[in-house]
Design a protein around this motif. Structure first.
Motif, short mmCIF file in Angstrom:
data_model
loop_
_atom_site.label_atom_id
_atom_site.label_comp_id
_atom_site.label_asym_id
_atom_site.label_seq_id
_atom_site.Cartn_x
_atom_site.Cartn_y
_atom_site.Cartn_z
N PHE A 38 8.80 25.10 23.28
CA PHE A 38 9.02 24.13 24.36
C PHE A 38 8.79 24.71 25.75
N SER A 39 8.14 25.87 25.82
CA SER A 39 7.85 26.53 27.10
C SER A 39 6.35 26.77 27.25
N HIS A 40 5.88 26.63 28.47
CA HIS A 40 4.52 27.04 28.79
C HIS A 40 4.57 28.41 29.44
N GLU A 41 3.76 29.33 28.95
CA GLU A 41 3.70 30.66 29.54
C GLU A 41 2.72 30.65 30.71
N LYS A 42 3.28 30.72 31.91
CA LYS A 42 2.47 30.65 33.12
C LYS A 42 2.18 32.06 33.65
N SER A 43 0.92 32.41 33.72
CA SER A 43 0.52 33.74 34.19
C SER A 43 0.39 33.76 35.71
N VAL A 44 0.93 34.81 36.31
CA VAL A 44 0.89 34.95 37.78
C VAL A 44 0.42 36.35 38.15
N LEU A 45 -0.53 36.42 39.07
CA LEU A 45 -0.97 37.71 39.62
C LEU A 45 -0.62 37.72 41.10
N LYS A 46 0.09 38.76 41.53
CA LYS A 46 0.47 38.89 42.94
C LYS A 46 -0.31 40.04 43.56
N GLN A 47 -1.10 39.73 44.58
CA GLN A 47 -1.99 40.70 45.21
C GLN A 47 -1.33 41.34 46.43
N THR A 48 -1.66 42.59 46.67
CA THR A 48 -1.13 43.29 47.83
C THR A 48 -1.89 42.90 49.10
N ASN A 49 -1.22 43.01 50.23
CA ASN A 49 -1.86 42.82 51.54
C ASN A 49 -1.94 44.15 52.30
N VAL A 50 -1.61 45.24 51.64
CA VAL A 50 -1.67 46.56 52.28
C VAL A 50 -3.11 47.03 52.40
N PHE A 51 -3.91 46.73 51.39
CA PHE A 51 -5.32 47.13 51.42
C PHE A 51 -6.12 46.13 50.60
N ASP A 52 -7.44 46.26 50.66
CA ASP A 52 -8.32 45.38 49.91
C ASP A 52 -9.43 46.22 49.30
N ILE A 53 -9.66 46.06 48.00
CA ILE A 53 -10.70 46.82 47.32
C ILE A 53 -12.04 46.10 47.50
N PHE A 92 -7.14 49.33 35.97
CA PHE A 92 -7.60 50.08 37.14
C PHE A 92 -8.35 49.18 38.12
N THR A 93 -9.05 48.20 37.59
CA THR A 93 -9.82 47.29 38.45
C THR A 93 -8.93 46.39 39.30
N HIS A 94 -7.63 46.34 38.98
CA HIS A 94 -6.70 45.45 39.69
C HIS A 94 -5.64 46.23 40.45
N LYS A 95 -5.97 47.44 40.88
CA LYS A 95 -5.00 48.25 41.63
C LYS A 95 -4.49 47.48 42.84
N GLY A 96 -3.18 47.58 43.02
CA GLY A 96 -2.56 46.87 44.13
C GLY A 96 -1.95 45.54 43.74
N THR A 97 -2.22 45.09 42.51
CA THR A 97 -1.67 43.81 42.07
C THR A 97 -0.51 44.02 41.10
N LYS A 98 0.27 42.98 40.95
CA LYS A 98 1.32 42.93 39.94
C LYS A 98 1.11 41.66 39.13
N GLY A 99 1.21 41.79 37.79
CA GLY A 99 1.04 40.63 36.93
C GLY A 99 2.29 40.38 36.11
N TYR A 100 2.62 39.11 35.93
CA TYR A 100 3.76 38.77 35.08
C TYR A 100 3.59 37.37 34.51
N VAL A 101 4.33 37.12 33.46
CA VAL A 101 4.32 35.82 32.80
C VAL A 101 5.70 35.20 32.91
#
Length: 453
Positions: A419-434, A88-97
């Motif tokens: 043989f892989s590194h798991e790279k975490s990515v968070l993509k933030q929205t530009n529609v609004f800002d909390i 809930f604290t990250h509303k507007g974001t998308k996270g993936y690995v």
């Protein structure tokens, strides 16, 4: 060495290896290479270790085909980005690995399964999108030479290159700045690899060994136990990292079990194994003499014959062994099988716990409670219930050690992950800002307290 690493790094930075189609193509090329040189591999394995065609197929070449086919089938799914949930604290974001290759990898292979244990990690490295420098073992020179010939004739050296040589060549390679190191071998050498990797903080996998216990309980199906232990122990003349190192057999069934075990060994290797053309020899004189000194004639109840001329040691069973005997001090890695006796399973658990964590453990029995007690009480890399060795040929099961028996795992998806590194990515929205994360007002401070508590 430095030039080779830089050449592969430049190739990696072209991003060719990261492409799914490229990885699939290289795996298919590797598979075609194995088919093309299959008879040459049989010849090399025969020359180095006296392996029969059947043993070479089932323990070396066949496993590689299974591994490649499994990887080809599942690679697309493994490469997909994995979405994660958003709090809930990250509303507007998308996270993936996303799984990304490390880059230029070094694989150092052992001598006991010189083709399988050299090529199997290469499959994982290619699947994950890396380039590879492969160092085969100098103790199996025919296989080492063939591996180099096969790969030199098949792959671009900027992508996959074989470097032959002794331990000094390995040391020179370890001084280079690789992005990942994969080592299979002894614990002592593994410690050296670990130390060298720490100089550049290079991630690594260590596939080592140890004294893998086998427990034969009074609840065991004794004929199957004897047959599967005989096969698992004396395949490759015991020169297998997950071979049963010693047996704890329950006192009530010991006599019957030992008779069955001797019968099964004779079935597999005939009455005189030293005259069996398909019985594997010890890799060199140094290992032969080391093993020979572990045989105590007074404790031998089966086998014990040796032939220095062709470096063969017959399948040998030693009874009335104690933990003070030389054969119990280190991993045997040869065709010598010590027998220890127990009354209660708790005594076995207590003793095995005092030793280093083994690469494998095998329990033979049909009592579910006792089985669970063993599995939950003892730490080991992997193992089998009512079988030996078979777990390492299942690509769905990660294979690796724990503690002194290894760090990391491979086979199937585990190879891709290794043989892989798991790279975490968070993509933030530009529609609004909390605004709650920014300081400045009592309202935001009040809201933040509610959110984070």
């Amino acid at each position: 060495m430095e030039k080779l690493v830089q050449q592969q790094k430049a190739y990696f930075f072209t991003n060719k290896t990261k492409n799914y189609a490229f990885r699939i193509k290289q795996l298919n090329i590797l598979k075609e290479m194995l088919l093309k040189y299959e008879n040459d591999m049989y010849d090399a394995l025969k020359a180095d270790l006296n392996k029969s065609k059947h043993e070479s197929l089932t323990t070396e070449i066949g496993i590689l085909h299974t591994e490649i086919n499994f990887t080809l089938k599942h690679l697309k799914k493994w490469m997909e980005h994995k979405k994660v949930e958003t709090p809930f604290t990250h509303k507007g974001t998308k996270g993936y690995v996303r799984s990304e290759p490390y880059g230029v990898t070094l694989i150092i292979a052992p001598w006991n399964y010189p083709i399988q244990l050299a090529i199997a990690p290469v499959i994982g490295a290619i699947a994950a999108g890396n380039t590879v420098v492969l160092k085969p073992s100098e103790l199996t020179p025919n296989c080492s030479k063939l591996i180099k010939e096969m790969i030199d004739a098949t792959f671009d050296p900027a992508f996959l290159k074989v470097v032959e040589g002794d331990k000094h060549i390995s040391q020179s390679l370890l001084q280079q700045r690789f992005d990942y190191i994969f080592f299979t071998g002894s614990t002592n050498v593994g410690k050296i690899v670990m130390e060298q990797a720490s100089r550049h903080v290079t991630p690594f996998t260590l596939e080592l060994g140890g004294k893998s216990p086998t427990i034969v309980s009074k609840y065991a199906h004794l004929p199957y136990a004897a047959k599967r232990i005989a096969w698992g122990k004396f395949t490759n003349a015991g020169q297998t990292c997950v071979a049963p190192d010693y047996i704890y057999v329950q006192k009530k069934v010991k006599k019957k079990f030992l008779l069955l075990l001797q019968k099964e060994i004779t079935k597999l290797y005939k009455k005189d194994p030293l005259k069996n053309d398909d019985y594997v020899r010890i890799v060199n004189e140094s290992h032969f003499h080391r093993l020979r000194t572990l045989i105590e004639p007074k404790k031998v109840i089966f086998g014990g014959q040796v032939h220095q001329g062709d470096l063969r040691i017959a399948p040998t069973i030693m009874d009335n062994v104690t933990w003070d005997d030389p054969v119990m001090k280190d991993e045997i890695f040869g065709p010598i099988l010590p027998i220890l006796t127990y009354d209660h399973i708790d005594d076995v658990i207590e003793k095995v716990r005092t030793e280093e964590k083994p690469l494998a453990l095998y329990y033979f029995g049909t009592d579910k409670k006792e089985e669970e007690k063993v599995l939950s009480s003892l730490s080991f890399g992997g193992g089998c219930i009512n079988d030996t060795l078979y777990h390492l040929a299942n690509p769905h099961l990660p294979f690796g050690g724990v503690g002194q028996s290894g760090i990391g795992a491979y086979h199937g998806k585990a190879s891709f992950d290794t043989f892989s590194h798991e790279k975490s990515v968070l993509k933030q929205t530009n529609v609004f800002d909390i605004p709650v994360r920014y300081p400045g007002s009592k309202l935001t401070e009040s809201i933040a307290k509610k959110l984070f508590r």
